[in-house]
Design a protein around this motif. Sequence first.
Motif, PDB file in Angstrom:
ATOM      1  N   ASP A   1       0.863  -1.181   0.000  1.00 64.33           N
ATOM      2  CA  ASP A   1       0.000   0.000   0.000  1.00 64.33           C
ATOM      3  C   ASP A   1       0.897   1.228   0.000  1.00 64.33           C
ATOM      4  O   ASP A   1       2.108   1.127  -0.226  1.00 64.33           O
ATOM      5  N   THR A   2       0.332   2.399   0.259  1.00 65.93           N
ATOM      6  CA  THR A   2       1.099   3.636   0.199  1.00 65.93           C
ATOM      7  C   THR A   2       1.463   4.181   1.580  1.00 65.93           C
ATOM      8  O   THR A   2       1.991   5.285   1.687  1.00 65.93           O
TER       9      THR A   2
ATOM     10  N   ALA B   1       1.032   9.206  -9.762  1.00 63.78           N
ATOM     11  CA  ALA B   1       0.441   9.349  -8.426  1.00 63.78           C
ATOM     12  C   ALA B   1       1.170   8.443  -7.456  1.00 63.78           C
ATOM     13  O   ALA B   1       2.068   7.687  -7.837  1.00 63.78           O
ATOM     14  N   GLU B   2       0.798   8.526  -6.178  1.00 68.49           N
ATOM     15  CA  GLU B   2       1.366   7.622  -5.181  1.00 68.49           C
ATOM     16  C   GLU B   2       0.992   6.182  -5.523  1.00 68.49           C
ATOM     17  O   GLU B   2      -0.182   5.862  -5.693  1.00 68.49           O
ATOM     18  N   ARG B   3       1.991   5.326  -5.616  1.00 69.74           N
ATOM     19  CA  ARG B   3       1.773   3.920  -5.957  1.00 69.74           C
ATOM     20  C   ARG B   3       2.157   3.040  -4.760  1.00 69.74           C
ATOM     21  O   ARG B   3       3.057   3.396  -3.991  1.00 69.74           O
ATOM     22  N   PRO B   4       1.516   1.883  -4.616  1.00 73.44           N
ATOM     23  CA  PRO B   4       1.889   0.966  -3.524  1.00 73.44           C
ATOM     24  C   PRO B   4       3.356   0.548  -3.636  1.00 73.44           C
ATOM     25  O   PRO B   4       3.897   0.390  -4.738  1.00 73.44           O
ATOM     26  N   PHE B   5       3.998   0.369  -2.499  1.00 71.29           N
ATOM     27  CA  PHE B   5       5.408  -0.023  -2.482  1.00 71.29           C
ATOM     28  C   PHE B   5       5.655  -0.945  -1.295  1.00 71.29           C
ATOM     29  O   PHE B   5       4.841  -1.049  -0.370  1.00 71.29           O
ATOM     30  N   ARG B   6       6.800  -1.616  -1.328  1.00 69.80           N
ATOM     31  CA  ARG B   6       7.249  -2.438  -0.208  1.00 69.80           C
ATOM     32  C   ARG B   6       8.745  -2.234  -0.035  1.00 69.80           C
ATOM     33  O   ARG B   6       9.457  -1.847  -0.976  1.00 69.80           O
ATOM     34  N   VAL B   7       9.258  -2.520   1.180  1.00 66.74           N
ATOM     35  CA  VAL B   7      10.670  -2.382   1.490  1.00 66.74           C
ATOM     36  C   VAL B   7      11.118  -3.624   2.251  1.00 66.74           C
ATOM     37  O   VAL B   7      10.395  -4.113   3.131  1.00 66.74           O
ATOM     38  N   PHE B   8      12.290  -4.143   1.923  1.00 68.89           N
ATOM     39  CA  PHE B   8      12.819  -5.300   2.653  1.00 68.89           C
ATOM     40  C   PHE B   8      14.334  -5.348   2.540  1.00 68.89           C
ATOM     41  O   PHE B   8      14.946  -4.639   1.733  1.00 68.89           O
TER      42      PHE B   8
ATOM     43  N   ARG C   1       5.113  -0.648  -7.275  1.00 64.48           N
ATOM     44  CA  ARG C   1       4.253  -1.366  -8.218  1.00 64.48           C
ATOM     45  C   ARG C   1       3.873  -0.487  -9.407  1.00 64.48           C
ATOM     46  O   ARG C   1       3.786   0.736  -9.300  1.00 64.48           O
ATOM     47  N   HIS C   2       3.642  -1.146 -10.530  1.00 64.01           N
ATOM     48  CA  HIS C   2       3.188  -0.437 -11.736  1.00 64.01           C
ATOM     49  C   HIS C   2       1.724  -0.043 -11.595  1.00 64.01           C
ATOM     50  O   HIS C   2       0.980  -0.604 -10.823  1.00 64.01           O
TER      51      HIS C   2
END
Length: 235
Positions: free
Chosen positions: A90-91, A214-221, A234-235
């Motif tokens: 999510d964002t 616009a703001e796109r969902p992302f993840r961090v690891f 994410r695209h």
Amino acid sequence: MGRAGHRTALTVAACAALLLAACTSAPQGSDEPGPGGSSPAPIASDPGGSSPSATGGAGEGGGDGSGDDAEPEPGASATETARGPAFDADTSPDTAEPTGEGETFLSVTDVRVGAHDGYDRVVFDLDGTGSGRPGWRVEYVDQASDDGSGDAVRVDGDAILRVSLSGTATPMDSGVDEFSGDRIEPSDTESIDEIVYRYWFEGYTTAFIGVDEAERPFRVFLLEDPLRVVVDVRH
């Protein structure tokens, strides 16, 4: 010929006739072996055969390097399919705490970006001393600005994703050279327009990711060996 000789001749003739009848009364084809005969059974082909092993490439196991020994192409990754990455995102801000503070000194040595099926990936390579791990705070911000001075930073993109890596140190303490780049403008990404790397300031290393539209969902690891912090958008 006397009577005795005549009887002997008749007896011999009768025996011969009986033997002849016994031979001619056997069924036709009786010389073919039955199910329990001794003819050899057909030889089945070896299921193992000489086909190359699934893991052996050309030159392994005595292979000749021909096309028959080619390793099969790997299938699609579970996280990279035609419909995009199989991860929840999510964002909202993503955070993690560093470990080994006071005994671990890390610096960002490189920043890389690449396009994948369903998302774009930014990788921050780290190196240094100690066994601790970096932390982070990644979040969307209204404006990009430098730590300390507060000066505005120009970032191409409709949304700005701020990446703050904690538990980092100066090159003097980490013993490795810090990434010397500034702006990275990828040409093959869909979600990311630009990455702007800033610098280390009081235990934090900052970069900004310009996101398209616009703001796109992302993840961090975190990945290890070598140590990397990964941001997927994410695209």
